[in-house]
Design an enzyme around this catalytic site. Structure first.
Site, PDB file in Angstrom:
ATOM      1  N   GLY A  28       4.904 -18.583   3.152  1.00  0.00           N
ATOM      2  CA  GLY A  28       5.678 -18.464   1.916  1.00  0.00           C
ATOM      3  C   GLY A  28       5.523 -17.097   1.276  1.00  0.00           C
ATOM      4  O   GLY A  28       5.109 -16.144   1.933  1.00  0.00           O
ATOM      5  N   HIS A  34      10.352 -11.667   6.330  1.00  0.00           N
ATOM      6  CA  HIS A  34      10.475 -13.064   6.781  1.00  0.00           C
ATOM      7  C   HIS A  34      11.946 -13.402   7.084  1.00  0.00           C
ATOM      8  O   HIS A  34      12.242 -14.124   8.041  1.00  0.00           O
ATOM      9  CB  HIS A  34       9.975 -14.029   5.694  1.00  0.00           C
ATOM     10  CG  HIS A  34       8.518 -13.922   5.382  1.00  0.00           C
ATOM     11  ND1 HIS A  34       8.046 -13.396   4.207  1.00  0.00           N
ATOM     12  CD2 HIS A  34       7.419 -14.286   6.088  1.00  0.00           C
ATOM     13  CE1 HIS A  34       6.725 -13.447   4.191  1.00  0.00           C
ATOM     14  NE2 HIS A  34       6.311 -13.982   5.320  1.00  0.00           N
ATOM     15  N   GLN A  58      -7.272 -20.678   8.097  1.00  0.00           N
ATOM     16  CA  GLN A  58      -7.290 -19.287   8.570  1.00  0.00           C
ATOM     17  C   GLN A  58      -7.832 -18.326   7.527  1.00  0.00           C
ATOM     18  O   GLN A  58      -7.836 -17.114   7.752  1.00  0.00           O
ATOM     19  CB  GLN A  58      -5.907 -18.849   9.054  1.00  0.00           C
ATOM     20  CG  GLN A  58      -4.860 -18.688   7.975  1.00  0.00           C
ATOM     21  CD  GLN A  58      -3.479 -18.514   8.566  1.00  0.00           C
ATOM     22  OE1 GLN A  58      -2.868 -19.447   9.111  1.00  0.00           O
ATOM     23  NE2 GLN A  58      -2.952 -17.304   8.488  1.00  0.00           N
ATOM     24  N   GLY A 145       6.401 -12.030  13.716  1.00  0.00           N
ATOM     25  CA  GLY A 145       6.544 -10.620  13.395  1.00  0.00           C
ATOM     26  C   GLY A 145       5.547  -9.756  14.152  1.00  0.00           C
ATOM     27  O   GLY A 145       4.372 -10.122  14.287  1.00  0.00           O
ATOM     28  N   LYS A 147       4.533  -7.219  12.874  1.00  0.00           N
ATOM     29  CA  LYS A 147       3.653  -6.787  11.777  1.00  0.00           C
ATOM     30  C   LYS A 147       2.217  -7.290  11.999  1.00  0.00           C
ATOM     31  O   LYS A 147       1.252  -6.601  11.723  1.00  0.00           O
ATOM     32  CB  LYS A 147       4.230  -7.331  10.464  1.00  0.00           C
ATOM     33  CG  LYS A 147       3.290  -7.456   9.299  1.00  0.00           C
ATOM     34  CD  LYS A 147       3.059  -6.142   8.656  1.00  0.00           C
ATOM     35  CE  LYS A 147       2.080  -6.141   7.505  1.00  0.00           C
ATOM     36  NZ  LYS A 147       1.332  -7.310   7.199  1.00  0.00           N
ATOM     37  N   SER A 183       4.874  -7.015   3.067  1.00  0.00           N
ATOM     38  CA  SER A 183       3.820  -8.017   3.177  1.00  0.00           C
ATOM     39  C   SER A 183       3.767  -8.806   1.877  1.00  0.00           C
ATOM     40  O   SER A 183       3.981  -8.234   0.798  1.00  0.00           O
ATOM     41  CB  SER A 183       2.465  -7.332   3.405  1.00  0.00           C
ATOM     42  OG  SER A 183       1.406  -8.242   3.143  1.00  0.00           O
ATOM     43  N   SER A 184       3.469 -10.097   2.004  1.00  0.00           N
ATOM     44  CA  SER A 184       3.328 -10.925   0.792  1.00  0.00           C
ATOM     45  C   SER A 184       2.197 -10.396  -0.081  1.00  0.00           C
ATOM     46  O   SER A 184       2.154 -10.646  -1.278  1.00  0.00           O
ATOM     47  CB  SER A 184       3.033 -12.376   1.170  1.00  0.00           C
ATOM     48  OG  SER A 184       4.039 -12.855   2.033  1.00  0.00           O
ATOM     49  N   ARG A 185       1.243  -9.678   0.530  1.00  0.00           N
ATOM     50  CA  ARG A 185       0.084  -9.194  -0.227  1.00  0.00           C
ATOM     51  C   ARG A 185       0.395  -7.897  -0.985  1.00  0.00           C
ATOM     52  O   ARG A 185      -0.423  -7.474  -1.802  1.00  0.00           O
ATOM     53  CB  ARG A 185      -1.117  -9.003   0.699  1.00  0.00           C
ATOM     54  CG  ARG A 185      -1.670 -10.336   1.211  1.00  0.00           C
ATOM     55  CD  ARG A 185      -2.965 -10.157   1.987  1.00  0.00           C
ATOM     56  NE  ARG A 185      -3.646 -11.428   2.178  1.00  0.00           N
ATOM     57  CZ  ARG A 185      -3.580 -12.158   3.295  1.00  0.00           C
ATOM     58  NH1 ARG A 185      -2.858 -11.756   4.313  1.00  0.00           N
ATOM     59  NH2 ARG A 185      -4.251 -13.289   3.378  1.00  0.00           N
TER      60      ARG A 185
HETATM   61  P1  AMP Z   1       3.014 -14.782   6.802  1.00  0.00           P
HETATM   62  O1  AMP Z   1       3.829 -15.547   5.817  1.00  0.00           O
HETATM   63  O2  AMP Z   1       2.414 -13.521   6.242  1.00  0.00           O
HETATM   64  O3  AMP Z   1       2.039 -15.647   7.554  1.00  0.00           O
HETATM   65  O4  AMP Z   1       4.044 -14.250   7.899  1.00  0.00           O
HETATM   66  C1  AMP Z   1       4.918 -15.130   8.562  1.00  0.00           C
HETATM   67  C2  AMP Z   1       5.597 -14.391   9.669  1.00  0.00           C
HETATM   68  O5  AMP Z   1       6.327 -13.292   9.128  1.00  0.00           O
HETATM   69  C3  AMP Z   1       4.623 -13.786  10.692  1.00  0.00           C
HETATM   70  O6  AMP Z   1       5.174 -13.950  12.001  1.00  0.00           O
HETATM   71  C4  AMP Z   1       4.569 -12.346  10.285  1.00  0.00           C
HETATM   72  O7  AMP Z   1       4.228 -11.468  11.343  1.00  0.00           O
HETATM   73  C5  AMP Z   1       6.009 -12.112   9.842  1.00  0.00           C
HETATM   74  N1  AMP Z   1       6.110 -10.942   8.970  1.00  0.00           N
HETATM   75  C6  AMP Z   1       5.348 -10.656   7.893  1.00  0.00           C
HETATM   76  N2  AMP Z   1       5.680  -9.459   7.387  1.00  0.00           N
HETATM   77  C7  AMP Z   1       6.683  -8.969   8.165  1.00  0.00           C
HETATM   78  C8  AMP Z   1       7.463  -7.765   8.168  1.00  0.00           C
HETATM   79  N3  AMP Z   1       7.268  -6.811   7.262  1.00  0.00           N
HETATM   80  N4  AMP Z   1       8.401  -7.617   9.122  1.00  0.00           N
HETATM   81  C9  AMP Z   1       8.602  -8.585  10.066  1.00  0.00           C
HETATM   82  N5  AMP Z   1       7.917  -9.742  10.110  1.00  0.00           N
HETATM   83  C10 AMP Z   1       6.960  -9.931   9.185  1.00  0.00           C
END
Ligand code: AMP
Length: 286
Positions: A28, A34, A58, A145, A147, A183-185
């Site tokens: 999320g 995303h 995790q 991603g 990423k 990034s969400s962060r």
């Molecule tokens: P997360 O919500 O951070 O666990 O990410 C969910 C998915 O989104 C993972 O497969 C990440 O690698 C991908 N993701 C996160 N940031 C990016 C980005 N800037 N570009 C492409 N994919 C991303």
């Protein structure tokens, strides 16, 4: 677009879907990166399913599980606008029923390096939840991603070794106009940290130029240069490394043809915020 809040709901909704399914697992706090995964997924299947689940297994005890952003209404609106068919947004006890003894899923060669060294248990938590999510959503393809390159490689290894019946589709990293990987962060960064955060993408750009333009073949020299860029941007490095593109093992020397490319990976801290970035150089470059 439907939203399943429980495993039972999801199973019911999944049974009713016909055709090819593409799955995008997320925690999320969605951003354009995303949505790029959702768009890639739409091109690969008839229906796209997205999970929104901040997975406690995790996160280490001192990490940001409790403060991780959870803007669920905004996330749902973004998914609906992007053409998602269904959302899985379960509670923690539904995914991890307290009475069920935990199963350990891990890729030992990756568990203790890079992110795994800094975040012990992280990839076991990722593998366990992703395997559960695959079993629940039963996708034909799942998008991840680049990423999170190490996560992508861990999932590819799990799918290959356990013969999971789906394909993994990598999706390139989406960046802000100045180069910062989305990034969400990033929302945790104050304005000064946000300015410095560009050091991560600058570091991998510097490493890339040394190899592709300068012909540098000594990993230690590239690593030292990337580390310097991080430090110059007030980023406390966790690592700045040149690695094999699939195993992420260290390299004695850089030879893009021999290893079919290399990966440059950086991670560092700006105040209390930890960010990562990477680039894959392909063997077409020298
Ligand atoms: P997360 O919500 O951070 O666990 O990410 C969910 C998915 O989104 C993972 O497969 C990440 O690698 C991908 N993701 C996160 N940031 C990016 C980005 N800037 N570009 C492409 N994919 C991303």
């Amino acid at each position: 677009m439907w939203t399943a809040k429980t495993v039972a709901d999801l199973r019911r909704q999944r049974l009713a879907l016909k055709g090819r399914i593409a799955f995008v697992p997320t925690m999320g706090a969605l951003h354009a990166g995303h949505i790029a995964l959702v768009e890639a997924a739409r091109g690969l299947a008839d229906h796209v399913l997205v999970s929104i689940f901040v997975n406690p297994t995790q996160f280490a005890p001192h990490e940001d599980f409790n403060r991780y952003p959870r803007p669920i209404e905004r996330d749902l609106a973004m998914c609906e606008a992007a053409g998602v068919a269904g959302i899985f947004n379960p509670g923690v006890d539904d995914v991890y029923p307290p009475a069920v003894p935990p199963c350990d899923v891990s890729i030992p060669s990756m568990a203790g390096i890079l992110e795994g060294a800094i975040r012990p248990g992280h990839f076991a938590g990722v593998c366990r939840v992703v395997l559960k999510l695959f079993n629940l959503t039963q996708p034909h393809v799942a998008c991840f991603g680049q990423k999170d390159l190490q996560q992508l490689r861990v999932i590819e290894a799990m799918v290959a070794d356990l013969n999971l019946p789906l394909a993994i589709q990598p999706v390139p990293t989406l960046r802000e106009p100045d180069g910062l990987a989305m990034s969400s962060r990033n929302v945790y960064l104050n304005p000064e940290e946000r300015r410095h955060a560009i050091g991560l993408s600058k570091a991998i750009k510097e490493g890339r130029a040394l190899i592709e333009v300068g012909g540098e073949s000594e990993p230690l020299r590239v690593e030292a240069a990337m580390r310097q860029v991080l430090l110059a941007h007030h980023i406390q490095p966790d690592y700045a490394v040149v690695r094999h593109p699939t195993t992420l093992a260290p390299l004695d020397s850089i030879d893009l043809k021999l290893t079919h490319g290399v990966a440059l990976l950086v991670a560092g801290r700006l105040g209390s915020v930890r960010l990562i970035d990477n680039v894959l150089l392909d063997e077409g470059q020298r």
